[in-house]
Design a protein around this motif. Structure first.
Motif, PDB file in Angstrom:
ATOM      1  N   TRP A 124     -72.195  56.997  39.866  1.00  0.00           N
ATOM      2  CA  TRP A 124     -71.031  57.888  39.801  1.00  0.00           C
ATOM      3  C   TRP A 124     -70.475  57.964  38.384  1.00  0.00           C
ATOM      4  O   TRP A 124     -70.206  59.041  37.858  1.00  0.00           O
ATOM      5  CB  TRP A 124     -69.954  57.422  40.778  1.00  0.00           C
ATOM      6  N   LEU A 184     -73.894  52.627  43.478  1.00  0.00           N
ATOM      7  CA  LEU A 184     -73.120  53.861  43.596  1.00  0.00           C
ATOM      8  C   LEU A 184     -72.107  53.976  42.460  1.00  0.00           C
ATOM      9  O   LEU A 184     -71.967  55.041  41.858  1.00  0.00           O
ATOM     10  CB  LEU A 184     -72.405  53.921  44.948  1.00  0.00           C
ATOM     11  N   ALA A 212     -81.508  57.750  36.989  1.00  0.00           N
ATOM     12  CA  ALA A 212     -81.874  58.725  38.019  1.00  0.00           C
ATOM     13  C   ALA A 212     -80.856  59.850  38.144  1.00  0.00           C
ATOM     14  O   ALA A 212     -81.220  61.026  38.300  1.00  0.00           O
ATOM     15  CB  ALA A 212     -82.043  58.020  39.368  1.00  0.00           C
ATOM     16  N   MET A 243     -79.362  56.531  44.338  1.00  0.00           N
ATOM     17  CA  MET A 243     -79.172  55.251  45.018  1.00  0.00           C
ATOM     18  C   MET A 243     -80.484  54.759  45.642  1.00  0.00           C
ATOM     19  O   MET A 243     -80.800  53.578  45.609  1.00  0.00           O
ATOM     20  CB  MET A 243     -78.089  55.383  46.091  1.00  0.00           C
ATOM     21  N   ALA A 244     -81.264  55.685  46.193  1.00  0.00           N
ATOM     22  CA  ALA A 244     -82.518  55.290  46.842  1.00  0.00           C
ATOM     23  C   ALA A 244     -83.513  54.704  45.844  1.00  0.00           C
ATOM     24  O   ALA A 244     -84.134  53.668  46.112  1.00  0.00           O
ATOM     25  CB  ALA A 244     -83.140  56.489  47.551  1.00  0.00           C
ATOM     26  N   GLY A 256     -81.053  65.240  37.646  1.00  0.00           N
ATOM     27  CA  GLY A 256     -80.875  66.397  38.513  1.00  0.00           C
ATOM     28  C   GLY A 256     -81.254  66.141  39.946  1.00  0.00           C
ATOM     29  O   GLY A 256     -81.770  67.029  40.623  1.00  0.00           O
ATOM     30  N   VAL A 257     -81.031  64.933  40.429  1.00  0.00           N
ATOM     31  CA  VAL A 257     -81.232  64.625  41.841  1.00  0.00           C
ATOM     32  C   VAL A 257     -79.887  64.237  42.442  1.00  0.00           C
ATOM     33  O   VAL A 257     -78.960  63.887  41.721  1.00  0.00           O
ATOM     34  CB  VAL A 257     -82.255  63.477  42.054  1.00  0.00           C
ATOM     35  N   ILE A 307     -76.926  62.140  44.493  1.00  0.00           N
ATOM     36  CA  ILE A 307     -76.506  60.756  44.312  1.00  0.00           C
ATOM     37  C   ILE A 307     -77.184  59.849  45.330  1.00  0.00           C
ATOM     38  O   ILE A 307     -77.433  58.680  45.061  1.00  0.00           O
ATOM     39  CB  ILE A 307     -74.960  60.640  44.324  1.00  0.00           C
ATOM     40  N   ASN A 308     -77.532  60.398  46.504  1.00  0.00           N
ATOM     41  CA  ASN A 308     -78.266  59.587  47.479  1.00  0.00           C
ATOM     42  C   ASN A 308     -79.647  59.217  46.956  1.00  0.00           C
ATOM     43  O   ASN A 308     -80.160  58.126  47.231  1.00  0.00           O
ATOM     44  CB  ASN A 308     -78.389  60.322  48.807  1.00  0.00           C
ATOM     45  N   SER A 309     -80.272  60.121  46.211  1.00  0.00           N
ATOM     46  CA  SER A 309     -81.595  59.834  45.669  1.00  0.00           C
ATOM     47  C   SER A 309     -81.526  58.861  44.496  1.00  0.00           C
ATOM     48  O   SER A 309     -82.406  58.017  44.342  1.00  0.00           O
ATOM     49  CB  SER A 309     -82.308  61.120  45.260  1.00  0.00           C
TER      50      SER A 309
END
Lengths: 287, 287, 287, 287
Positions: free
Chosen positions: B243, B239, B87, B98-99, B91-92, B94-96
């Protein structure tokens, strides 16, 4: 590159990582056997090890945990919290309620901490050559010339003073006094707050994003990674609210009381076009 | 109910919560001013307070943190971890990333801990009247009559012995020795492991889900909430991997090396039907 | 603003929309009773009405449907498709498998169409004053000065010629010949392709993003909205793959064959630090 | 199994699919060259081909499109719609706003259509031996003995009569009169509605889920797949609302007007425990 390599080696290389090593009966995180970490390393220290690759001191881990704990919740008027509560009433697992919520911690609802830390970092870099007040002034000059709105990390739409920020700075000063961190980012944040107050004629206080950015900066986290730290933190509030909601009987919870509707502002009732009325209601080739 | 209530009161009641109270300048979590919690309460203790409504002892919080830290990662062959890595290359935020990953911690990829704790809980309830070995035998009788596969919390497709489990039980025993927990769930898990080994003729060892379930049971967390605890835990590995991947240059990372394809197993090349060939390729009215 | 307004009115105004009007027994989309639309309006025409507010002609709707159908799938090496297939094996609903997948159609995995249409749009605006070849040249000059990589909408990492693009342009020309659209965006795309070929010395052909952007431009959709159209389109392939995978027995499907692992590139095995080794493994106050 | 197979073959087999075949310059969906489908096959027919593996007739595709268009929206009090609108104000891409929304179309907010079709299917199977009224009575006897609440597909919390349902049945009858479908599922739904009315003493009318289930049943879609069809349908309303919201200036939109809060129902303000007050506020070893 893949001459002498088998297909399996090529496939396994495609998923290479330096974080975790495994074989049957063995799990190692960053080189440490997991059973040696369990019971010896706190949860914040585990988070640090996973993200940074090395164990922190207990004091560094404690300060990280303090920052993570400070941003866990801001109530059901925060979109992430409302979304978690609505989602859990729709018959999806608690992980999915959390996912829908975490997914909206984007540039507007979660990006301020990263921007604040970048802002401080620009000043920190400049400190190699100039005094703090000069570095702050230069960075604020640039900000006010190029952008509008609040300096990232300052001001709050709801709180005249964000109650979390002064306490986080005080705690940071305590850790600096013990030599755990330098205090440099706290100095930067306070200098920015003073200079902004001088320029604007009123104080625009440090907020939670600016305060946690101070701590993450003191601890050496790069700005983009702090977005992920905010996600870990806010996930706690997201879970708490989803869990509380799941213990109630509402189903398909919408944003307003069930007996309310929404205001309709669109085209009034109109008849479906009769035969021969077939052309586009809009201009020529559609536009 | 809504007779004398204003619309605003009705709306605010629709979003009621017992978790957080706010007014300008004030944030209280479960009745405590947030600035009094910051710096005095560890991150695991904050998690406990948010979920349970009361502060734990430092020892209880430490044990919770130990369980949370044990399940953070299981490598890129876990779908949640692979999804996070793919993901972040799309190009999204980091919260996305993770989601999308947290979203798949469902019944099959994250549900075992909840099922294990329910299983132990059934036995714990029965202990009010019978001895441990009888309660265990009765519950296993029911399980083997009604279900198939491993008893939840036992066995592992990859590890002959999950290296995390014995250590987690040992740590639990240490906390029991200090009176922080009773040790009852550790007793239950060990009795189940023994009885299953006796029945099957070979040991099927406790795994990470069964071991964290012991700790969550000792600490009094209800089974469905432990699904959310697993999400908080695994979010750390998610995460870390997102990362690490974000620091590399891959774009649109697929599951296989870029130069590979996939095996096609479908209908071979066929011509598009000519005019007059218009009927359904399937049976009558479609079926 | 909210003086004479009741709380309920304020709440309902907060959720105002011009898309749908409802009261018991009544649903109206953009002013039309829904029962008048059902059976008279195709699915692409319904999509158009919902997004644009007015009914298209049947021909406009057909062309929209053609563009939507062209981008539905690109196989399991596309991260969105792989994610959908892995997700459905994790014990989550098919809607959640679709959500995790759609979530990664971001700037890198779904943004090219929007960028291509913006690019064409810049040229279209310039056409008000200059000839096509001049407008194209000016826009390409700017692009090559400011950016690197392919002109958005052109080139493909896998296909020497994207088989979907020439056919989409041909279909667009057919609709232009019938006066449904002007053909202007097709002219722009072809002029860009020619000029790029002239400058680079080789043809870099139009791809699916550039070709669907032509159609969306002809039909008057604004660039950011085409990102959403791509989501509707790719959702079809995402659903097809999730459904196919759900009919198989795999559980917790990872990216590589189950018997493979991943290559570990991190710190080799090291002992957990002994007591007194407590300082940070990293530099001073964390770095 | 993997003896003579290369690693690459094993990896590509791991991602096998019968939906799409690709090689440079070639894309085939279910055996058809994609450039032969483009411009000849409507969007609903493409959806059918991708999901079912064969082309439908134009009439079958049209009926599928009618069902898909009927369920696109139910307004901002539907959690999926509210979530889409809030999400887009948080600084995430429109694909992510759509993902957070689609993610909540779970058992409670999207599962009724699947349940309704299963219900009809049970009756359809029984028709092989008994008359329709007997099969309906038997299935209702079972339902009322085992479950509570509305028969799936009937009743509506908001609409006395769901305006979409009668029209969808009428359209189905038109297609049956032309021999496109048999009309059997329409017969079943109408028989269930009559028998429920007879038993309850009042009509509980067919709703959108029951009516689209009739069409999907007539067209031969299996019940679990109709959950995915509902997602495709509702994605249109989700996109429309996200798009409309994105054109406004709100940021971080919560569920209630910005100047409102929420009602706090939790523990009143209390002091943080003093030193020595360290024990768990809860019972013994946590409960």
């Amino acid at each position: 590159m893949s001459e002498r390599k088998t297909g399996r080696e090529r496939g396994e290389e495609w998923w290479q990582t330096g974080i975790i090593e495994m074989s049957p009966g063995i799990i190692r995180l960053r080189g440490y056997e997991i059973q040696e970490l369990i019971g010896r390393v706190s949860f914040p220290a585990t988070i640090w090890l996973m993200l940074r690759g090395e164990l922190p001191s207990e004091e560094q881990a404690a300060l990280l945990g303090i920052a993570l704990g400070a941003a866990v919740d801001h109530g059901p008027q925060a979109p992430s919290i409302a979304i978690a509560r609505m989602a859990i009433t729709c018959g999806v697992g608690i992980n999915s309620a959390m996912a829908s919520a975490v997914n909206v911690l984007g540039d507007v609802h979660g990006g301020a901490g990263e921007q604040a830390l970048s802002f401080y970092g620009d000043i920190a870099v400049a400190l190699e050559g100039v005094a703090l007040d000069q570095a702050v002034a230069a960075r604020l000059d640039r900000f006010f010339a190029e952008e509008k709105g609040y300096v990232p990390g300052f001001g709050h739409r709801f709180h005249p003073v964000d109650p979390r920020a002064p306490r986080l700075i005080a705690v940071t000063r305590e850790f600096a006094a013990r030599g755990v961190v330098s205090g440099r980012f706290a100095d930067i944040a306070e200098a920015v707050e003073s200079e902004v107050a001088r320029r604007k004629g009123k104080k625009i206080p440090l907020n939670i994003d600016g305060a946690t950015a101070v701590i993450y900066g003191e601890l050496g986290f790069p700005p983009p990674l702090t977005r992920g730290l905010f996600v870990l933190s806010r996930s706690v509030g997201i879970l708490a609210h989803a869990w509380e909601q799941s213990q109630q009987s509402e189903r398909n919870k919408g944003p307003l009381p069930r007996e309310w509707l929404w205001a309709y502002t669109g085209t009034p009732l109109r008849p479906f076009p009769a035969e021969g009325d077939e052309g586009p209601a809009e201009g020529d080739e559609g536009k």
